[in-house]
Design a protein around this motif. Structure first.
Motif, PDB file in Angstrom:
ATOM      1  N   LEU A 196       0.808  -1.218   0.000  1.00  0.00           N
ATOM      2  CA  LEU A 196       0.000   0.000   0.000  1.00  0.00           C
ATOM      3  C   LEU A 196       0.839   1.265   0.000  1.00  0.00           C
ATOM      4  CD1 LEU A 196      -2.710  -1.138   2.558  1.00  0.00           C
ATOM      5  CD2 LEU A 196      -3.051  -0.762   0.110  1.00  0.00           C
ATOM      6  N   SER A 197       2.056   1.170   0.449  1.00  0.00           N
ATOM      7  CA  SER A 197       2.904   2.363   0.535  1.00  0.00           C
ATOM      8  C   SER A 197       3.652   2.656  -0.766  1.00  0.00           C
ATOM      9  CB  SER A 197       3.917   2.198   1.675  1.00  0.00           C
ATOM     10  OG  SER A 197       4.752   1.067   1.445  1.00  0.00           O
ATOM     11  N   LYS A 198       3.528   1.800  -1.759  1.00  0.00           N
ATOM     12  CA  LYS A 198       4.247   1.986  -3.015  1.00  0.00           C
ATOM     13  C   LYS A 198       3.601   3.081  -3.865  1.00  0.00           C
ATOM     14  CE  LYS A 198       6.026  -2.745  -3.289  1.00  0.00           C
ATOM     15  NZ  LYS A 198       6.011  -4.023  -4.041  1.00  0.00           N
ATOM     16  N   PRO A 199       4.400   3.807  -4.624  1.00  0.00           N
ATOM     17  CA  PRO A 199       3.849   4.840  -5.522  1.00  0.00           C
ATOM     18  C   PRO A 199       2.880   4.226  -6.530  1.00  0.00           C
ATOM     19  CG  PRO A 199       6.235   5.050  -5.324  1.00  0.00           C
ATOM     20  CD  PRO A 199       5.877   3.752  -4.680  1.00  0.00           C
ATOM     21  N   GLY A 200       1.828   4.956  -6.834  1.00  0.00           N
ATOM     22  CA  GLY A 200       0.868   4.496  -7.832  1.00  0.00           C
ATOM     23  C   GLY A 200      -0.132   3.485  -7.326  1.00  0.00           C
ATOM     24  N   ALA A 201      -0.156   3.242  -6.003  1.00  0.00           N
ATOM     25  CA  ALA A 201      -1.115   2.274  -5.449  1.00  0.00           C
ATOM     26  C   ALA A 201      -2.538   2.745  -5.701  1.00  0.00           C
ATOM     27  CB  ALA A 201      -0.878   2.094  -3.957  1.00  0.00           C
ATOM     28  N   VAL A 202      -3.387   1.827  -6.130  1.00  0.00           N
ATOM     29  CA  VAL A 202      -4.806   2.125  -6.399  1.00  0.00           C
ATOM     30  C   VAL A 202      -5.637   1.094  -5.647  1.00  0.00           C
ATOM     31  CG1 VAL A 202      -6.596   2.336  -8.160  1.00  0.00           C
ATOM     32  CG2 VAL A 202      -4.238   3.019  -8.691  1.00  0.00           C
ATOM     33  N   ARG A 203      -6.556   1.548  -4.799  1.00  0.00           N
ATOM     34  CA  ARG A 203      -7.364   0.635  -4.002  1.00  0.00           C
ATOM     35  C   ARG A 203      -8.800   1.135  -3.876  1.00  0.00           C
ATOM     36  NH1 ARG A 203      -3.268  -1.635  -4.786  1.00  0.00           N
ATOM     37  NH2 ARG A 203      -2.018  -2.936  -3.371  1.00  0.00           N
ATOM     38  N   SER A 204      -9.702   0.187  -3.603  1.00  0.00           N
ATOM     39  CA  SER A 204     -11.103   0.530  -3.341  1.00  0.00           C
ATOM     40  C   SER A 204     -11.530  -0.093  -2.021  1.00  0.00           C
ATOM     41  CB  SER A 204     -12.008   0.017  -4.469  1.00  0.00           C
ATOM     42  OG  SER A 204     -11.878  -1.399  -4.599  1.00  0.00           O
ATOM     43  N   ILE A 205     -12.388   0.620  -1.276  1.00  0.00           N
ATOM     44  CA  ILE A 205     -12.882   0.154   0.026  1.00  0.00           C
ATOM     45  C   ILE A 205     -14.396   0.303   0.040  1.00  0.00           C
ATOM     46  CG2 ILE A 205     -12.726   0.412   2.526  1.00  0.00           C
ATOM     47  CD1 ILE A 205     -10.091   1.842   2.153  1.00  0.00           C
ATOM     48  N   TYR A 206     -15.062  -0.678   0.639  1.00  0.00           N
ATOM     49  CA  TYR A 206     -16.529  -0.726   0.596  1.00  0.00           C
ATOM     50  C   TYR A 206     -17.093  -1.036   1.972  1.00  0.00           C
ATOM     51  CZ  TYR A 206     -21.128  -2.867  -0.445  1.00  0.00           C
ATOM     52  OH  TYR A 206     -22.465  -3.202  -0.454  1.00  0.00           O
ATOM     53  N   ASP A 207     -18.175  -0.337   2.322  1.00  0.00           N
ATOM     54  CA  ASP A 207     -18.898  -0.601   3.573  1.00  0.00           C
ATOM     55  C   ASP A 207     -20.385  -0.701   3.249  1.00  0.00           C
ATOM     56  OD1 ASP A 207     -20.103  -0.699   6.034  1.00  0.00           O
ATOM     57  OD2 ASP A 207     -18.998   0.976   6.900  1.00  0.00           O
ATOM     58  N   PRO A 208     -20.964  -1.904   3.334  1.00  0.00           N
ATOM     59  CA  PRO A 208     -22.388  -2.075   2.994  1.00  0.00           C
ATOM     60  C   PRO A 208     -23.342  -1.584   4.064  1.00  0.00           C
ATOM     61  CG  PRO A 208     -21.468  -4.153   3.727  1.00  0.00           C
ATOM     62  CD  PRO A 208     -20.329  -3.179   3.701  1.00  0.00           C
ATOM     63  N   THR A 209     -22.815  -1.311   5.260  1.00  0.00           N
ATOM     64  CA  THR A 209     -23.629  -0.760   6.357  1.00  0.00           C
ATOM     65  C   THR A 209     -22.917   0.491   6.863  1.00  0.00           C
ATOM     66  OG1 THR A 209     -22.485  -2.245   7.899  1.00  0.00           O
ATOM     67  CG2 THR A 209     -24.587  -3.005   7.014  1.00  0.00           C
ATOM     68  N   ALA A 210     -22.787   1.462   5.988  1.00  0.00           N
ATOM     69  CA  ALA A 210     -21.848   2.563   6.190  1.00  0.00           C
ATOM     70  C   ALA A 210     -22.190   3.481   7.348  1.00  0.00           C
ATOM     71  CB  ALA A 210     -21.735   3.386   4.904  1.00  0.00           C
ATOM     72  N   GLY A 211     -23.456   3.542   7.757  1.00  0.00           N
ATOM     73  CA  GLY A 211     -23.813   4.481   8.818  1.00  0.00           C
ATOM     74  C   GLY A 211     -23.385   5.883   8.447  1.00  0.00           C
ATOM     75  N   THR A 212     -22.711   6.571   9.341  1.00  0.00           N
ATOM     76  CA  THR A 212     -22.246   7.928   9.071  1.00  0.00           C
ATOM     77  C   THR A 212     -20.893   7.957   8.364  1.00  0.00           C
ATOM     78  OG1 THR A 212     -21.332   8.043  11.307  1.00  0.00           O
ATOM     79  CG2 THR A 212     -23.538   8.926  10.986  1.00  0.00           C
ATOM     80  N   GLY A 213     -20.384   6.790   7.991  1.00  0.00           N
ATOM     81  CA  GLY A 213     -19.151   6.734   7.213  1.00  0.00           C
ATOM     82  C   GLY A 213     -17.882   6.642   8.029  1.00  0.00           C
ATOM     83  N   GLY A 214     -18.007   6.336   9.319  1.00  0.00           N
ATOM     84  CA  GLY A 214     -16.834   6.304  10.186  1.00  0.00           C
ATOM     85  C   GLY A 214     -15.769   5.328   9.727  1.00  0.00           C
ATOM     86  N   MET A 215     -16.179   4.130   9.301  1.00  0.00           N
ATOM     87  CA  MET A 215     -15.194   3.132   8.888  1.00  0.00           C
ATOM     88  C   MET A 215     -14.469   3.575   7.624  1.00  0.00           C
ATOM     89  SD  MET A 215     -16.897  -0.551   9.717  1.00  0.00           S
ATOM     90  CE  MET A 215     -17.153  -1.040  11.425  1.00  0.00           C
TER      91      MET A 215
END
Length: 661
Positions: A196-215
């Protein structure tokens, strides 16, 4: 950041009186979003206003394309108003604010609709607070040149936390304690920091019960601290209007794609049906039934099977948490595309509820068979605002490291906590930074020890076998058993004539033969062989003019019979022993152990006539977390207990003597 937060808190404090502290968030959160968007769009405002007349007659889709191009963002505002112009006309402020909000693109206007911001504005106007609040927010410099997306995100997160603490009665429904989120996030990324610390890293994160988005927010903060240049896409969905509005607003403030946050029931309205993600986080509702979603979920299970989300099965309708677990797994990026890791916090029941062949067990078995369970971490009790029950973080992965393949790590963090000075709802405990570091260290270390244990997937798999014992009965025509015959439904349907004939036949059975009558007058006539009994029964019925059909014969035989270990074994037409349902038992046999060897060792020494009905064998899975961390504590010596009791008695005697004086 602190200055901005304090500035906004001071505005909130000015609401005291007309607004309760629990209502402050409904004012400052949407106003903060509004002021930030106003500042973000300021540089291209003039260009957007130039484009507006030229696109008025175009189809809506083309309008959106042209206006977003002009704004340079995924949203826009076609109103001539900004905060400076709003406060310049105090007399028409309420109407002008409505016009300003109406000028936003639908994907942003939706935020204010879900906040029910119109109601808030009406109340502010009614209480003569609207101008003062708007004027104070107009003084805040939220331009991206002054406050970056990351800094603005932190400001908004702090406001969300602050607002949730002041509406503590509902915080637990939509808000996960920050330190629990931090632990989940660090577990999620602990094995991937190098990549994850490498240049050009591309990632996606998903929360199906996001609530107020804290996670999503904590994950975003962690990764951007690790790698400021990372390209990160955040996705979330929630069914609660205000939580959705807060989450969406937070993502907009962070510069995320506003359309990546969706409103709706994840189980019935999957907003990202065709998407897969690198990482997932979720804190679904604990112990909440899914009756309202039942038809949709069961239809998907039946029609799509493993091509849908719920192929392995469905849990009890009283608790839908495992449905969210399956949903999260369905969102994993495929291993050939890089795989995924997910973390979900659940209560204790998904570890063990449901027997072999049941929905919960089938789900666990499928997860283990597919080597998706990487670790399960037991958390302390009293960690959440709305419940004090035990909770567990499940870490799921379809790209395990080589040494973790085929293995599950259990981590006992139940005693790793710090007591709160003052409870918040049901929350009495919290995780300190040291607690989090310890747990993440145990996870990363992947070693057996006092608080970390490594198991094979097979260790949690078993087969439930059905152990049968032969049916052995005796038959007597005692008054009690005859009464039971006539209480049976099949007998109650007989005509009066047939019923009388049957009773006479049974009386015949109750009377010993004449040659034995003198010496057996007090002993009920007893049969210990079913064939002999039924032959005698038929003869007695025939003597009374009654023919016993098979159903009636079966009923009478059943009601007059009683279990008797000294009787002959009852056999079917093929000569096989019939099982006695009252003696039927089940045994759980580890999946990697031979059933016959297990029965020979654990069953036959105690029941030599027992056998296994293999047709009833079911496969199951259970993760008995607490059993694996149980430590036997021997009882105190009796002498020590006696001394303590005697000391207590001495104290009581002394107290009584004081009273008597």
């Amino acid at each position: 950041m602190v200055n901005h937060v304090n500035f906004i808190w001071n505005i909130a404090e000015s609401l005291r009186g007309p607004f309760k502290p629990s209502e402050y968030g409904s004012v400052v959160l949407p106003f903060t979003v509004l002021r930030r968007l106003d500042a973000v769009l300021a540089d291209t405002k003039a260009e957007v206003l130039k484009v507006v007349p030229a696109v008025e007659k175009l189809p809506e889709m083309l309008q959106t394309i042209k206006l977003t191009e002009a704004s340079g963002h995924e949203f826009y505002n076609t109103s001539a108003f900004d905060f400076a112009k709003l406060v310049a006309d105090p007399q028409d402020l309420r109407a002008n604010l409505s016009a300003y909000l109406a000028g936003f693109s639908p994907n942003v206007r939706d935020i204010f609709d879900r906040f029910e911001f119109d109601k808030t504005l009406n109340k502010l106007a009614e209480k003569n607070k609207l101008f003062s609040v708007t004027e104070k927010f107009a003084q805040a410099d939220f331009h991206p040149r002054a406050v970056s997306n990351i800094e603005m995100g932190l400001v908004f997160e702090e406001l969300i936390r602050w607002a949730n603490e002041r509406s503590n009665e509902t915080a637990g429904d939509h808000y996960t304690p920050r330190e629990v989120i931090t632990l989940m996030v660090e577990l999620l990324f602990a094995l991937d920091d190098d990549a994850l610390s490498k240049p050009g890293a591309v990632r996606s994160i998903y929360d199906p019960t996001a609530g107020t988005g804290g996670m999503l927010s904590v994950a975003d903060d962690y990764l951007r601290t690790l790698n400021p240049g990372i390209q990160l896409s955040l996705y979330g969905q929630d069914y609660n209007d205000q939580s959705y509005a807060i989450c969406k607003a937070d993502m907009v403030i962070k510069g995320q794609d506003v359309d990546n946050i969706a409103l709706g029931d994840t189980l019935t309205e999957d907003a990202f049906e065709d998407k897969k993600f690198d990482y997932g986080l979720s804190n679904p509702p604990f112990g909440v039934d899914w009756k309202d979603q039942r038809q949709f979920v069961e239809d998907e299970h039946a029609k799509l099977g493993f091509n849908g989300r719920f192929g392995p099965g469905t849990p009890s309708v009283s608790d839908g948490a495992m449905l969210f677990l399956l949903h999260l797994v369905s969102k994993m990026r495929r291993p050939e595309d890089g795989g995924a890791r997910m973390a979900i916090v659940l209560n204790g029941s998904p570890l063990f509820s449901g027997g072999a062949g049941g929905g919960e067990s089938n789900i666990r078995k499928w997860l283990l068979d597919n080597d998706l369970v990487e670790a399960i971490i037991g958390l302390p009790k009293d960690m959440f605002y709305n419940t004090g029950i035990s909770t567990y973080i499940w870490v799921l992965s379809n790209r395990k490291d080589a040494d973790r393949k085929g293995r599950v790590q259990l981590i006992d963090g139940r005693e790793m906590f710090t007591k709160l000075r003052k409870g918040l709802g049901s929350k009495r405990n919290e995780l300190s930074a040291q607690n989090i570091e310890t747990i993440v260290g145990l996870y990363s270390g992947f070693e057996d020890g006092e608080h970390s244990k490594i198991f094979r997937n097979e260790d949690f798999l078993y087969r439930t076998i059905t152990v049968e014992r032969p049916l052995k009965l005796n038959w007597q025509a005692t008054p009690e058993r005859i009464d039971a015959v006539f209480e049976a439904k099949a007998v109650q349907k007989l005509s009066e004539t047939d019923a009388a004939a049957l009773r006479a036949a049974l009386d015949r059975l109750a009377t010993p033969p004449a040659v034995e009558r003198a010496e057996r007058a007090e002993t009920p006539r007893t049969w210990k062989n079913r064939a002999e009994f039924q032959k005698t029964l038929k003869e007695a019925a025939k003597a009374e003019g009654l023919t016993l059909g098979a159903p009636l014969l079966k009923t009478v035989t059943m009601e007059l019979g009683e279990q008797d270990d000294t009787a002959d074994v009852c056999r079917d037409a093929m000569g096989n022993p019939e099982p006695d349902a009252s003696l039927r038992d089940t045994e759980n046999v580890p999946r990697d152990e031979d059933i016959d060897a297990y029965v020979a060792r654990e069953v036959l020494p105690y029941a030599p006539d027992a056998w296994v009905d293999h047709a009833k064998t079911k496969e199951g899975a259970e993760i008995p977390f607490t059993r694996h961390f149980y430590t036997y504590v021997p009882p105190r010596p009796l002498e020590e207990i006696d001394r303590d009791l005697e000391a207590v008695m001495d104290q009581l005697r002394a107290m009584l003597e004081e009273v008597e004086r």
